[in-house]
Design a protein around this motif. Structure first.
Motif, PDB file in Angstrom:
ATOM      1  N   CYS A 194      28.786  43.028  18.953  1.00 31.60           N
ATOM      2  CA  CYS A 194      29.602  43.887  19.802  1.00 31.60           C
ATOM      3  C   CYS A 194      31.058  43.556  19.512  1.00 31.60           C
ATOM      4  O   CYS A 194      31.526  42.463  19.857  1.00 31.60           O
ATOM      5  CB  CYS A 194      29.274  43.661  21.270  1.00 31.60           C
ATOM      6  SG  CYS A 194      30.368  44.526  22.415  1.00 31.60           S
ATOM      7  N   ALA A 195      31.748  44.485  18.863  1.00 27.72           N
ATOM      8  CA  ALA A 195      33.158  44.300  18.558  1.00 27.72           C
ATOM      9  C   ALA A 195      34.002  44.763  19.732  1.00 27.72           C
ATOM     10  O   ALA A 195      33.859  45.905  20.186  1.00 27.72           O
ATOM     11  CB  ALA A 195      33.522  45.080  17.299  1.00 27.72           C
ATOM     12  N   ALA A 196      34.855  43.878  20.211  1.00 24.10           N
ATOM     13  CA  ALA A 196      35.665  44.174  21.388  1.00 24.10           C
ATOM     14  C   ALA A 196      37.137  44.282  21.017  1.00 24.10           C
ATOM     15  O   ALA A 196      37.626  43.527  20.175  1.00 24.10           O
ATOM     16  CB  ALA A 196      35.485  43.078  22.432  1.00 24.10           C
ATOM     17  N   SER A 197      37.823  45.206  21.649  1.00 31.77           N
ATOM     18  CA  SER A 197      39.258  45.348  21.418  1.00 31.77           C
ATOM     19  C   SER A 197      39.925  45.874  22.679  1.00 31.77           C
ATOM     20  O   SER A 197      39.257  46.415  23.564  1.00 31.77           O
ATOM     21  CB  SER A 197      39.526  46.295  20.249  1.00 31.77           C
ATOM     22  OG  SER A 197      39.006  47.582  20.538  1.00 31.77           O
ATOM     23  N   GLY A 198      41.238  45.682  22.746  1.00 24.87           N
ATOM     24  CA  GLY A 198      42.008  46.254  23.839  1.00 24.87           C
ATOM     25  C   GLY A 198      42.067  45.425  25.097  1.00 24.87           C
ATOM     26  O   GLY A 198      42.552  45.896  26.128  1.00 24.87           O
ATOM     27  N   TYR A 199      41.622  44.168  25.020  1.00 20.06           N
ATOM     28  CA  TYR A 199      41.654  43.342  26.227  1.00 20.06           C
ATOM     29  C   TYR A 199      43.074  42.918  26.572  1.00 20.06           C
ATOM     30  O   TYR A 199      43.824  42.500  25.708  1.00 20.06           O
ATOM     31  CB  TYR A 199      40.800  42.096  26.047  1.00 20.06           C
ATOM     32  CG  TYR A 199      39.350  42.353  26.295  1.00 20.06           C
ATOM     33  CD1 TYR A 199      38.492  42.583  25.234  1.00 20.06           C
ATOM     34  CD2 TYR A 199      38.842  42.395  27.583  1.00 20.06           C
ATOM     35  CE1 TYR A 199      37.158  42.835  25.448  1.00 20.06           C
ATOM     36  CE2 TYR A 199      37.504  42.646  27.811  1.00 20.06           C
ATOM     37  CZ  TYR A 199      36.673  42.869  26.745  1.00 20.06           C
ATOM     38  OH  TYR A 199      35.359  43.130  26.963  1.00 20.06           O
ATOM     39  N   SER A 200      43.383  42.965  27.872  1.00 19.18           N
ATOM     40  CA  SER A 200      44.668  42.485  28.343  1.00 19.18           C
ATOM     41  C   SER A 200      44.498  41.302  29.284  1.00 19.18           C
ATOM     42  O   SER A 200      45.476  40.812  29.831  1.00 19.18           O
ATOM     43  CB  SER A 200      45.412  43.612  29.073  1.00 19.18           C
ATOM     44  OG  SER A 200      44.663  44.060  30.184  1.00 19.18           O
ATOM     45  N   TYR A 201      43.263  40.843  29.467  1.00 15.11           N
ATOM     46  CA  TYR A 201      43.039  39.693  30.328  1.00 15.11           C
ATOM     47  C   TYR A 201      42.288  38.633  29.540  1.00 15.11           C
ATOM     48  O   TYR A 201      41.625  38.917  28.544  1.00 15.11           O
ATOM     49  CB  TYR A 201      42.289  40.073  31.599  1.00 15.11           C
ATOM     50  CG  TYR A 201      41.089  40.968  31.398  1.00 15.11           C
ATOM     51  CD1 TYR A 201      41.209  42.339  31.620  1.00 15.11           C
ATOM     52  CD2 TYR A 201      39.861  40.475  31.011  1.00 15.11           C
ATOM     53  CE1 TYR A 201      40.117  43.175  31.450  1.00 15.11           C
ATOM     54  CE2 TYR A 201      38.777  41.294  30.843  1.00 15.11           C
ATOM     55  CZ  TYR A 201      38.904  42.649  31.071  1.00 15.11           C
ATOM     56  OH  TYR A 201      37.823  43.479  30.901  1.00 15.11           O
ATOM     57  N   THR A 202      42.355  37.386  30.027  1.00 19.18           N
ATOM     58  CA  THR A 202      41.808  36.264  29.270  1.00 19.18           C
ATOM     59  C   THR A 202      40.588  35.645  29.921  1.00 19.18           C
ATOM     60  O   THR A 202      40.059  34.670  29.421  1.00 19.18           O
ATOM     61  CB  THR A 202      42.875  35.176  29.088  1.00 19.18           C
ATOM     62  OG1 THR A 202      43.339  34.781  30.378  1.00 19.18           O
ATOM     63  CG2 THR A 202      44.022  35.690  28.250  1.00 19.18           C
ATOM     64  N   MET A 203      40.154  36.167  31.047  1.00 24.29           N
ATOM     65  CA  MET A 203      38.949  35.662  31.698  1.00 24.29           C
ATOM     66  C   MET A 203      38.012  36.847  31.917  1.00 24.29           C
ATOM     67  O   MET A 203      38.346  37.784  32.638  1.00 24.29           O
ATOM     68  CB  MET A 203      39.282  34.991  33.027  1.00 24.29           C
ATOM     69  CG  MET A 203      40.109  33.731  32.885  1.00 24.29           C
ATOM     70  SD  MET A 203      40.433  32.959  34.481  1.00 24.29           S
ATOM     71  CE  MET A 203      41.601  34.123  35.158  1.00 24.29           C
ATOM     72  N   ALA A 204      36.872  36.796  31.280  1.00 22.54           N
ATOM     73  CA  ALA A 204      35.959  37.935  31.373  1.00 22.54           C
ATOM     74  C   ALA A 204      34.521  37.480  31.257  1.00 22.54           C
ATOM     75  O   ALA A 204      34.212  36.521  30.555  1.00 22.54           O
ATOM     76  CB  ALA A 204      36.255  38.951  30.274  1.00 22.54           C
ATOM     77  N   CYS A 205      33.674  38.179  31.950  1.00 23.68           N
ATOM     78  CA  CYS A 205      32.242  38.055  31.746  1.00 23.68           C
ATOM     79  C   CYS A 205      31.830  39.108  30.731  1.00 23.68           C
ATOM     80  O   CYS A 205      32.232  40.271  30.829  1.00 23.68           O
ATOM     81  CB  CYS A 205      31.479  38.265  33.041  1.00 23.68           C
ATOM     82  SG  CYS A 205      31.459  36.831  34.132  1.00 23.68           S
ATOM     83  N   MET A 206      31.044  38.677  29.774  1.00 26.92           N
ATOM     84  CA  MET A 206      30.497  39.578  28.774  1.00 26.92           C
ATOM     85  C   MET A 206      28.980  39.548  28.914  1.00 26.92           C
ATOM     86  O   MET A 206      28.395  38.498  29.140  1.00 26.92           O
ATOM     87  CB  MET A 206      30.874  39.130  27.375  1.00 26.92           C
ATOM     88  CG  MET A 206      32.360  38.917  27.156  1.00 26.92           C
ATOM     89  SD  MET A 206      33.286  40.441  27.149  1.00 26.92           S
ATOM     90  CE  MET A 206      32.621  41.259  25.707  1.00 26.92           C
ATOM     91  N   GLY A 207      28.364  40.698  28.753  1.00 23.78           N
ATOM     92  CA  GLY A 207      26.924  40.730  28.914  1.00 23.78           C
ATOM     93  C   GLY A 207      26.247  41.694  27.973  1.00 23.78           C
ATOM     94  O   GLY A 207      26.863  42.659  27.493  1.00 23.78           O
ATOM     95  N   TRP A 208      25.002  41.414  27.679  1.00 23.46           N
ATOM     96  CA  TRP A 208      24.121  42.341  26.972  1.00 23.46           C
ATOM     97  C   TRP A 208      23.125  42.886  27.986  1.00 23.46           C
ATOM     98  O   TRP A 208      22.481  42.119  28.715  1.00 23.46           O
ATOM     99  CB  TRP A 208      23.388  41.657  25.835  1.00 23.46           C
ATOM    100  CG  TRP A 208      24.225  41.402  24.631  1.00 23.46           C
ATOM    101  CD1 TRP A 208      24.830  40.236  24.280  1.00 23.46           C
ATOM    102  CD2 TRP A 208      24.555  42.348  23.610  1.00 23.46           C
ATOM    103  NE1 TRP A 208      25.517  40.390  23.104  1.00 23.46           N
ATOM    104  CE2 TRP A 208      25.358  41.680  22.667  1.00 23.46           C
ATOM    105  CE3 TRP A 208      24.235  43.683  23.383  1.00 23.46           C
ATOM    106  CZ2 TRP A 208      25.868  42.299  21.524  1.00 23.46           C
ATOM    107  CZ3 TRP A 208      24.724  44.307  22.251  1.00 23.46           C
ATOM    108  CH2 TRP A 208      25.534  43.622  21.328  1.00 23.46           C
ATOM    109  N   PHE A 209      23.000  44.182  28.006  1.00 22.12           N
ATOM    110  CA  PHE A 209      22.075  44.876  28.884  1.00 22.12           C
ATOM    111  C   PHE A 209      21.161  45.749  28.033  1.00 22.12           C
ATOM    112  O   PHE A 209      21.498  46.081  26.897  1.00 22.12           O
ATOM    113  CB  PHE A 209      22.849  45.767  29.873  1.00 22.12           C
ATOM    114  CG  PHE A 209      23.736  44.996  30.807  1.00 22.12           C
ATOM    115  CD1 PHE A 209      24.952  44.493  30.378  1.00 22.12           C
ATOM    116  CD2 PHE A 209      23.363  44.792  32.127  1.00 22.12           C
ATOM    117  CE1 PHE A 209      25.786  43.778  31.235  1.00 22.12           C
ATOM    118  CE2 PHE A 209      24.189  44.089  32.995  1.00 22.12           C
ATOM    119  CZ  PHE A 209      25.395  43.590  32.539  1.00 22.12           C
TER     120      PHE A 209
END
Length: 131
Positions: free
Chosen positions: A22-37
């Motif tokens: 999963c390629a992610a882009s555009g984040y402006s925050y540094t604390m995140a939960c990431m998940g696979w559903f």
């Protein structure tokens, strides 16, 4: 704007392995939960694996798994590449589903408890496991 793009889904035989990305882009925050559903036809969406992304905190990399995939699936992240992975081993026909990655800002690593609060989603990648 956050964008998530999944890849790696294929058709495999029972007992096989796949690695989803999963390629992610555009984040402006540094604390995140990431998940696979995942969601199979006629079934509710199910969260299968979660990881906390907060590279300035000791809790960075905290993971959680649904009971149905524990010991078979491994979630990981490559912060340098802004990529989330799901290594899936010993795949079974019941793992057949569309797999999505998702994210949500979170100041705490309890990612599995966030449930429906995930607010950024990819379009999914299909995994089909034949017996």
């Amino acid at each position: 704007q956050v964008e998530l793009v999944e890849s790696g889904g294929e058709s495999v035989q029972s007992g096989g392995s796949l690695r989803l990305s999963c390629a992610a882009s555009g984040y402006s925050y540094t604390m995140a939960c990431m998940g696979w559903f995942r969601q199979a036809p006629g079934k509710e969406r199910e969260g299968v694996a979660y990881i906390y992304n907060a590279d300035t905190l000791p809790s960075d990399g905290t993971t959680a798994y649904a009971d149905s995939v524990k010991g078979r699936f491994t979630i990981s992240q490559d912060n340098a590449k802004n990529t989330l992975y799901l290594q899936m081993n010993n795949l079974q026909p019941e793992d057949t589903a569309m797999y999505y990655c998702a994210s949500v800002y979170s100041p705490v690593p309890q990612c599995m408890s966030l449930g429906d609060k995930y607010d950024h989603w990819g379009r999914g990648t299909q995994v089909t496991v034949s017996s």
